[in-house]
Each structure stands twice: as C-alpha cells, then as structure tokens.
Design an enzyme around this catalytic site. Structure first.
Site, PDB file in Angstrom:
ATOM      1  N   SER A  59      -2.867   1.629   2.137  1.00 58.28           N
ATOM      2  CA  SER A  59      -3.327   2.633   1.180  1.00 58.28           C
ATOM      3  C   SER A  59      -4.632   2.175   0.567  1.00 58.28           C
ATOM      4  O   SER A  59      -4.902   0.965   0.481  1.00 58.28           O
ATOM      5  CB  SER A  59      -2.279   2.816   0.073  1.00 58.28           C
ATOM      6  OG  SER A  59      -2.806   3.520  -1.034  1.00 58.28           O
ATOM      7  N   TYR A  62       2.321  -2.145  -6.396  1.00 52.73           N
ATOM      8  CA  TYR A  62       2.072  -1.341  -5.202  1.00 52.73           C
ATOM      9  C   TYR A  62       0.812  -1.818  -4.490  1.00 52.73           C
ATOM     10  O   TYR A  62       0.805  -2.005  -3.257  1.00 52.73           O
ATOM     11  CB  TYR A  62       1.934   0.124  -5.603  1.00 52.73           C
ATOM     12  CG  TYR A  62       1.593   1.055  -4.462  1.00 52.73           C
ATOM     13  CD1 TYR A  62       2.514   1.323  -3.457  1.00 52.73           C
ATOM     14  CD2 TYR A  62       0.349   1.681  -4.392  1.00 52.73           C
ATOM     15  CE1 TYR A  62       2.215   2.180  -2.410  1.00 52.73           C
ATOM     16  CE2 TYR A  62       0.035   2.544  -3.355  1.00 52.73           C
ATOM     17  CZ  TYR A  62       0.970   2.792  -2.365  1.00 52.73           C
ATOM     18  OH  TYR A  62       0.660   3.639  -1.324  1.00 52.73           O
TER      19      TYR A  62
END
Length: 321
Positions: A161, A187
């Site tokens: 990501s 994350y």
C-alpha cells in the site's frame, strides 16, 4: 531491482484485471490467492481463473470462500477453482495449508490483509496487523518455497500500500510494546514489510527462478476499511498531512473500482509484460518511481533498503521459530 530503468507496461491506472489478462493463457498454471473471498482478492482470482489457471482460494471463512468459488466457476467456466482454509495469524493453520499442498505452485498472490485495526495481539504477543499482513504471509511463502521452485518460473506477488510511506519497519518495537499504539503506523509498518519481503525474496530465490514483487493496488472502497470510522480517518489525514508537509495542500485522492484495483496484482501474477521482473514495487500497472516530497505516490527508500530487507527476514524467522 532487476531493471535499471523504470518499467512501464501497456496498462495504466484505469485498466481492469480482465483487460490485463486478456489473451493470456495460464492453462496448466496453479495459483493461490490469499484473502480471495472479498475485495480485490475475488477479482484477482476471477481473472486468473478466466485465463485458465487452477486457482485455490485461501480463506479464513470457507463458507464465504465456497460461495465465491461457485460464482467464479460459473462466470469463467473454469471448474478448477477450489477452497482451502487459511488463518494467517495461526502458525498451525499456515503449516497445515503448506503441508497439504502437493506439486508445483506457479503463482502466489499474498493479498489478504487488515487495515488500521484496534490494538490487538495474537496469542504469541504479536501486533495483529504485522502478524496478518507480514508474518503470516512470510511463513506461508517460505513454507511453499519448494513448490514455487518446482514450478520453474514462479511468481510471488505481495499486496502492499502507499501507506508504507508513513513508516519503516521499527525493529526496536515491532509490536508497539514501548510506544503508544497507532493503528495507521502499525498498518504502515506491515505494508513496508511487504515490500521488504519482496526485495529479499527476489535476492535469495533468483537462482530458483522465482520472482517476487510488491504493489500498491490503489484506493478502493472494500471491507478492508471496516475499522476506519470518522476518528480513524481524521487521524489518517493528519498522518498524510505530516507526510506531504504542513505547508502543502493534500493531493486530491481518487478511487478505483475493485476490477481496477486488482489489475496490478494480476499484471504481476500473469502478464508476459513483466516476465522476469523481480524485487520491484508497482502502482497503476507500472513500476513506481522513488517517492517525491509533497506526494502520496512512489516507493519510499526505507521499503527498498536491502539491509532492512535482510534484517526483516532474519527477524521473521526468529519470531516464527
């Protein structure tokens, strides 16, 4: 990196998974897609099945997995779509999956993941996002190394990501035992780990004919965002503002359809346009350039650092031992 110049393809941010795989014949190839019961995992599996591959949906919820497999078989006419249980946070489940696998494995798409979850630890004491997004996939991929090597030209694809831009892997405090828990930094760290894994796997496994790459699928509205309420999104936007600079406006964000979001995964998994490419980070169906200040695109230097990649590999082996 396997290439000295940034690799582009005939596809772009608007391309869909179906367009990327059109005309490609994957008959005789065997693929595993983790997290293939929802989101871009479904579209990735569907595209590979449409091209003729034998596809295994590796999922936690096998009931949902079987419904998804039925839909894919019906849509593609490919009966070689099966389901196998896999819980990436449970080392025993990962071992069971890899022990059950027989024969070569040509394509492994490490797609499953969670994002910005509340502070949670696995029974081993691992922070949940790092455990799910990185450690589980590390354990799975290394356990399947023999099957990948037997395929003679296998491809490992890890879904990362642009969130990786927010944090390197913090080796001194992987599991947020010393610092306050931040769901977005947790994350981000796990997504950096996905890229570093591709870098080190590419180096270690080149002689086995295995390529490994990571990618940013784009902004897609799926159940990956189930933990992101108003407070979490405000925190995320604050992180982005820090990244681009307090004196700069945030770049306008655009969203892709699920079919477009799966395109880069499918490109790396099956397209002849990236044959032999390894150790890279891709976005919008092209190899990403270095991250530039004031932007939310590109790949961070900390995600391609070969020393960090090797350290992460050793650290992961120790944790899983």
């Amino acid at each position: 990196m396997a290439t000295t110049a940034r690799l582009t393809t005939s596809f772009d941010a608007r391309s869909t998974a179906a367009e990327v795989i059109a005309g490609v014949d994957l008959t005789g190839r065997r693929a595993v897609v983790t997290g293939a019961a929802s989101g871009i995992g479904v579209e990735t599996a569907r595209a590979l099945a449409r091209a003729g591959a034998e596809v295994t949906l590796a999922v936690r919820n096998t009931d949902t997995g079987h419904r998804t497999a039925y839909d894919i078989r019906t849509a593609t006419g490919n009966d070689s779509v099966r389901v196998a249980p896999l819980d990436l946070t449970d080392p025993a489940s990962v071992r069971a999956f890899s022990d059950d696998w027989q024969g070569p494995l040509h394509i492994l798409v490490n797609n499953a993941g969670i994002m910005a979850s509340p502070r949670t630890r696995t029974p081993q004491g691992w922070e949940l996002q790092f455990a799910t997004n990185h450690l589980g996939h590390f354990a799975l991929t290394t356990a399947l190394h023999g099957a990948l090597a037997a395929a003679d030209g296998a491809r490992v694809v890890s879904v990362s990501s642009s969130g990786h831009l927010l944090s390197p892997v913090v080796f001194d405090d992987l599991h947020f035992t010393e610092r306050p828990y931040d769901p977005w930094l947790a994350y981000a760290q796990s997504k950096t780990a996905n890229v570093l894994f591709a870098v080190e796997a590419a180096r270690r496994w080149a002689d086995d004919g295995i390529t490994a790459n990571a990618l940013m699928p784009g902004g897609i509205q799926t159940n990956l965002g189930r933990y992101t309420g108003d407070a979490e999104m405000a925190q995320f936007m604050a992180h982005l503002q820090t990244l681009v600079g307090e004196d700069r406006p945030l770049p306008e964000m655009s969203f892709k359809s699920v079919e477009q979001g799966a395109a880069t995964s499918v490109l790396l998994a099956g397209s002849p346009e990236v044959e032999g490419v390894t150790g890279g980070y891709f976005e919008d169906c092209a190899e990403a350039g270095p991250h530039q200040p004031g932007t939310l695109t590109g790949v961070a230097a900390h995600a391609l650092d070969p020393e960090a990649a090797e350290q992460l590999w050793h650290t992961s082996e120790r944790l899983l031992a």
